[in-house]
Design an enzyme around this catalytic site. Sequence first.
Site, mmCIF file in Angstrom:
data_model
loop_
_atom_site.group_PDB
_atom_site.id
_atom_site.type_symbol
_atom_site.label_atom_id
_atom_site.label_comp_id
_atom_site.label_asym_id
_atom_site.label_seq_id
_atom_site.Cartn_x
_atom_site.Cartn_y
_atom_site.Cartn_z
ATOM 1 N N GLU A 154 1.348 -1.072 -0.422
ATOM 2 C CA GLU A 154 -0.217 0.080 0.271
ATOM 3 C C GLU A 154 0.605 1.027 0.041
ATOM 4 O O GLU A 154 0.798 2.456 -0.825
ATOM 5 C CB GLU A 154 -0.744 0.065 1.102
ATOM 6 C CG GLU A 154 -1.489 -0.675 1.084
ATOM 7 C CD GLU A 154 -2.719 -1.052 -0.060
ATOM 8 O OE1 GLU A 154 -3.386 0.527 -0.451
ATOM 9 O OE2 GLU A 154 -4.143 -2.097 0.306
ATOM 10 N N ARG A 176 0.955 3.833 -2.990
ATOM 11 C CA ARG A 176 0.428 5.504 -3.123
ATOM 12 C C ARG A 176 1.766 6.237 -2.633
ATOM 13 O O ARG A 176 0.990 7.153 -3.364
ATOM 14 C CB ARG A 176 -0.354 5.308 -1.800
ATOM 15 C CG ARG A 176 -1.674 4.148 -1.780
ATOM 16 C CD ARG A 176 -3.566 4.152 -0.891
ATOM 17 N NE ARG A 176 -3.209 2.965 -0.601
ATOM 18 C CZ ARG A 176 -4.926 3.278 0.177
ATOM 19 N NH1 ARG A 176 -5.456 4.533 0.206
ATOM 20 N NH2 ARG A 176 -5.411 2.167 0.054
ATOM 21 N N ASP A 203 -5.331 -9.727 -8.965
ATOM 22 C CA ASP A 203 -5.556 -8.998 -9.999
ATOM 23 C C ASP A 203 -4.052 -8.427 -10.322
ATOM 24 O O ASP A 203 -3.689 -7.787 -11.389
ATOM 25 C CB ASP A 203 -6.310 -7.973 -9.513
ATOM 26 C CG ASP A 203 -6.091 -7.041 -8.099
ATOM 27 O OD1 ASP A 203 -4.878 -7.066 -7.253
ATOM 28 O OD2 ASP A 203 -6.736 -6.232 -8.187
ATOM 29 N N GLU A 237 -11.803 0.989 -10.412
ATOM 30 C CA GLU A 237 -11.056 0.102 -11.332
ATOM 31 C C GLU A 237 -12.149 -0.004 -13.055
ATOM 32 O O GLU A 237 -11.654 -0.002 -14.045
ATOM 33 C CB GLU A 237 -10.745 -1.265 -11.024
ATOM 34 C CG GLU A 237 -10.502 -1.565 -9.705
ATOM 35 C CD GLU A 237 -10.742 -1.158 -8.779
ATOM 36 O OE1 GLU A 237 -9.597 -1.273 -7.895
ATOM 37 O OE2 GLU A 237 -11.527 -0.545 -8.396
#
Length: 651
Positions: free
Chosen positions: A284, A288, A416, A553
Amino acid sequence: MTGNKYVALNFSNTEQEGGGLNYQAGKPRRRLWRWWKQLSRFQRSVAYAGFFSIILLALYLFLPSPKPPSSLTSVTQAAVPHHLDSLMGGQKSLVSDIGLELESAFRPSRLEEYIKKVETTTSSNLILAPASVKLSPDGNELWMLNKVEVDERVDKHQESEVRDEAQGDIGLDIPVSVQLTPLSRKKVPPKGGVHFPGPTNERQEAVVQGLKHAWTGYRRFAWGHDHLRPISAKPQDWFSLGLTLVDALDTLLITGLQEEFDKARAWVEKNLIFDIDKDVNLFEVTIRVLGGLLSTYHLSGDILFLNKAVDLGGRLLPCFASPSGVPFSDVNLATRRAHSPKWSPDSTTSEITTIQLEFRELSRLSGDPTFEETAAKVSEHVHQLPKTEGLVPIYINTNTGQFRSYSTITLGARGDSYYEYLLKQWLQTGRTIDYLRNDYLEGIAGAMKLLARRTPRSNLQYIGELLAGGKDFKPKMDHLTCYLPGTLILGVHNGMPKEHLKFAEDLLYTCYQTYAQQPTFLAPEITYFQLQEGEGSDTYVKSNDAHNLLRPEFIESLWYMYYFTGNKTYQDWGWKIFQAFEKYTKVGNGYTSIGNVRNPLNTRPRDMMESFFLGETLKYLYLLFSDDQTILNLDEWVFNSEAHPLPIHEA
């Protein structure tokens, strides 16, 4: 009368000490033995077990541990470049200074020594310019990459260093397919940054107004915190790194909000300090914060953001010091101690394979290949693991480096972005690393064969999941999976099979239906599909999955599809979704996620505005509505998993 007669026996202390009769000394021993014989067989067994446990614990604590096995090739000290000084504020390389050997990134046995050494360096970790470089008064001149005036002698010396490294063996025993080319010196932000014209039509202007509304609430009630709770007007912290602010930096630039950007920059300069005693998630924070800083550096040309990125990157590297080289999920940024999640020794497959774009770019900019080499070895390791038709389980063990048996296979949560970064790494490196392309092709082929299904009535294309290691099919698709159409058409544009385009178009339509079939015109977090024909709809949503987190998405895929096809239908779909955000998620101080997309009269607001709403969702909407789709040319830029654009390097 006869008197009583007594016989007295006296034993001297000397006699007792010399081993003479000692009746009292024998009592405790006999009492202990009698007590032991009186114990039941079970009680004696417990005592034995406790005794041997203490012995084993003592051996474990005090005997030296053998070197843990590594599935990744070791890198010796000789392999470490001399210019690691850029990592630690222009100081001498810590690796060469303490004789640190690397295994993956760092040997676990030397991690504590590395941490102690790092703690003695400067806290800011600034990338210092050579003394011969004449910096501008603000100190932000881009001296690093051919953008400064240096004397001829220094410039030749720098070129010689790059040339020598390119010719020599860097000491990595890895396949030719992942050997690194010399670090690029060409991808330099233009002086003054990239110019963005601002909104050019009503739809873009509406998105900018939405961004301003969200930003105003964040600045007023959560400035410098990770997230805003817009209903209660309170901040919320996850890592205490100003996630919303950093995630939105490049969005502010792209949308032309210069004044808002300048205020955010001032906060970054004074308040974005990474020396915080708190555990953060490697994945993360990488996508980010590290990704956001690198992207903002490229778009603004301001070296402040690169300095911050190098500082953060050095603090994240200890995650790779696991026994297998598969990175730990969490690290304390102050102590630089990394570990697995508290509930499991496993890391998430998508997380360990969705950090390579950022670490590679950090190497290209800083001139230090350590970041790129370390992250690239993880991708190479996963490449060598057995898979199911190119599909990967969602958990991998940091101790063994192997996938967890019988874990789920999905293109949704935890799986994903593994497939996304295979393609994007290949593009970022100038399409030079063949195994990345091949693994991507194999993975998409496996998804089309094993995961892709169609509903019996409406013929909707969707992607399900394989449970129990690939034995059982589950007709469940996360909203996260809707990133895939955009990735597929990006691949087709770069020479991937044409049948991927039809697959992308069909899947995109299904994703659109997850929005259109709800009365709020907002998609749920998870959608289920009917396997057999029956009464009712082909899709259904469970109560616990009916929430909407303002995710990006589907909007992301709409932008890619519009970018490459010019079909304005995709813009119209995006506009309907933006209007739904405005109607059902906009509140007085921003936008909130909602708990129920199935009832427009009771959406159950959740009082949370995630950082990715500003960093991704609004950014992709703005780009989708742009009249000039070359504003960020996808032959020159690759977007990371958090929508932060990074440059594509020449082969």
